[in-house]
Write an enzyme that holds these catalytic residues in place. Sequence first.
Site, short mmCIF file in Angstrom:
data_model
loop_
_atom_site.label_atom_id
_atom_site.label_comp_id
_atom_site.label_asym_id
_atom_site.label_seq_id
_atom_site.Cartn_x
_atom_site.Cartn_y
_atom_site.Cartn_z
N ARG A 173 -4.16 7.84 35.66
CA ARG A 173 -4.30 9.00 36.79
C ARG A 173 -5.77 9.41 37.01
NH1 ARG A 173 1.32 10.87 34.14
NH2 ARG A 173 2.44 8.98 33.87
N HIS A 265 8.27 5.04 37.48
CA HIS A 265 8.00 6.32 37.05
C HIS A 265 7.39 6.86 38.20
CE1 HIS A 265 7.35 7.94 32.90
NE2 HIS A 265 6.47 8.89 33.60
C1 FMN Z 1 4.97 15.65 37.30
C2 FMN Z 1 5.82 14.53 36.73
C3 FMN Z 1 6.31 14.56 35.51
C4 FMN Z 1 6.88 13.64 35.16
N1 FMN Z 1 7.25 13.45 33.79
C5 FMN Z 1 8.14 12.56 33.34
C6 FMN Z 1 8.63 12.33 31.68
O1 FMN Z 1 8.28 13.34 31.13
N2 FMN Z 1 9.34 11.35 31.52
C7 FMN Z 1 9.95 10.59 32.37
O2 FMN Z 1 10.59 9.73 31.92
N3 FMN Z 1 9.40 10.42 33.49
C8 FMN Z 1 8.43 11.41 34.20
N4 FMN Z 1 8.33 11.33 35.30
C9 FMN Z 1 8.75 10.21 36.31
C10 FMN Z 1 10.02 10.81 36.99
O3 FMN Z 1 11.08 10.90 36.05
C11 FMN Z 1 10.62 9.65 38.02
O4 FMN Z 1 10.45 8.47 37.62
C12 FMN Z 1 9.67 9.89 39.26
O5 FMN Z 1 9.14 11.19 39.52
C13 FMN Z 1 10.55 9.45 40.41
O6 FMN Z 1 9.87 9.17 41.71
P1 FMN Z 1 9.48 10.52 42.93
O7 FMN Z 1 8.93 11.76 42.24
O8 FMN Z 1 9.35 10.00 43.96
O9 FMN Z 1 10.99 10.98 43.09
C14 FMN Z 1 7.47 12.27 35.89
C15 FMN Z 1 7.14 12.49 37.48
C16 FMN Z 1 6.35 13.46 37.68
C17 FMN Z 1 5.99 13.74 39.24
C1 COI Z 2 3.73 14.25 29.62
C2 COI Z 2 3.95 13.05 30.18
C3 COI Z 2 4.09 11.97 29.04
C4 COI Z 2 4.89 13.04 31.36
C5 COI Z 2 5.06 11.90 32.03
O1 COI Z 2 5.79 10.96 31.91
C6 COI Z 2 4.28 11.74 33.21
O2 COI Z 2 3.41 12.49 33.53
O3 COI Z 2 4.56 10.70 34.29
#
Ligand code: FMN
Ligand code: COI
Length: 375
Positions: A173, A265
């Site tokens: 990222r 994700h």
């Molecule tokens: C700030 C942030 C942190 C995330 N952290 C995790 C996480 O800890 N574990 C995980 O499985 N997915 C994580 N995700 C992915 C979300 O679970 C999800 O798949 C994704 O945000 C869905 O897309 P959307 O934001 O367009 O709704 C994260 C996403 C964001 C934006």
């Molecule tokens: C702390 C990270 C592993 C969280 C995550 O899955 C993300 O930021 O997409």
Amino acid sequence: MTQLRSGPPLLTASDYRHNAAHLVEPDVWDFIEGGAEDERTLAANERAFDRVRLRPRVLAGVSDADTGVSLFGTRHATPIGIAPTAYHRLIDPEGEVATARGASAAGALFVVAMFASRTIEDIAAAVPQPQGLWLQVYWLQRRDVMRSLVRRAERAGYGAVMLTVDVPRMGRRWRDMRNGFTIGGDVAAVNIDPAVMAAAHVRDEGESAIARHTADTFDPTLTWADLAWLRAQTGLPLVLKGILTAEDAALAADHGADAIVVSNHGGRQLDGAVATLDALTEVTDAVGDRMPVLFDGGVRRGTDALAALALGARMVLTGRPPLWGLAAGGADGVAGVLRAATGELAHAMVLAGRPTLAALDRSAVRLSSLTGADA
Ligand SMILES: Cc1cc2nc3c(=O)[nH]c(=O)nc-3n(C[C@H](O)[C@H](O)[C@H](O)COP(=O)(O)O)c2cc1C
Ligand SMILES: CC(C)CC(=O)C(=O)O
């Protein structure tokens, strides 16, 4: 509806987003909003919904819509739940406790991240029905730590365990790397042994601390055969998050998953991966009625949820919008953003002549608009 002390009411997810952008630190905003590399998959997730064309039915006598849905024996008032996202205390001092209260007020599922910044137990204590919470985990090298997390969730009354399978290593990222993003101060992954997390605070120039701790703690050697170990640790339903192909959906069913989430994700892992809406029908076709399929990625409006539900998702999850709600108004903001989307969904169901989620099937969507095939 969240009414701010000044300014117009927040009616849509987009309103919450614009409001929240000014309320969190710029590097935290980049962490929330950002995706992997050139963010093409991130953009594609939202854009895919622009191609949806709905097929409303008329004179169906529909004056109201029921958005309720049951999963693993728990009834949710809305099929729009909260996807797991890490470190809510970056956004609100109460963190996941506020998110849980907002989700509960809206009758929505809340998937608590392994990297939550409040304890599993405090989050459960904040809501009347802890089975409306699920715990998300990553596969750690330290299986004893995973086992103890899953057992704690079970004891606290959580409804399911969700294993995220799309992070053998973290996506690159650029925003976080340029910002030298780090988790610090009094925000921490409080559910995980501090010794396991020590690397979270260490980073080299041009590196995100989150990418570093992922590399140091996750087990990238995982295969389908390993799932049996996790299955044996808990009686809770096991949900796999991060499936994008028919092949993996079939393997998930063969290996005893109780549900899967079609997810890339939020565009934060493999840039160039298919938009989730474009992957949904191949997955629901492969799975049939062997297990429920959930969906996330780019859901911003009730009609986005309606399209994914019509294409076979049992529930949709939303990641960034609840964080915008949390920034804009704490628990009320979280409830507000979920109620806004659910209200839009119910409204669209009435206008489309579908009174229940069960009445939403592929006939509600013009598939050719999604596949590009001739009508
Ligand atoms: C700030 C942030 C942190 C995330 N952290 C995790 C996480 O800890 N574990 C995980 O499985 N997915 C994580 N995700 C992915 C979300 O679970 C999800 O798949 C994704 O945000 C869905 O897309 P959307 O934001 O367009 O709704 C994260 C996403 C964001 C934006
Ligand atoms: C702390 C990270 C592993 C969280 C995550 O899955 C993300 O930021 O997409």
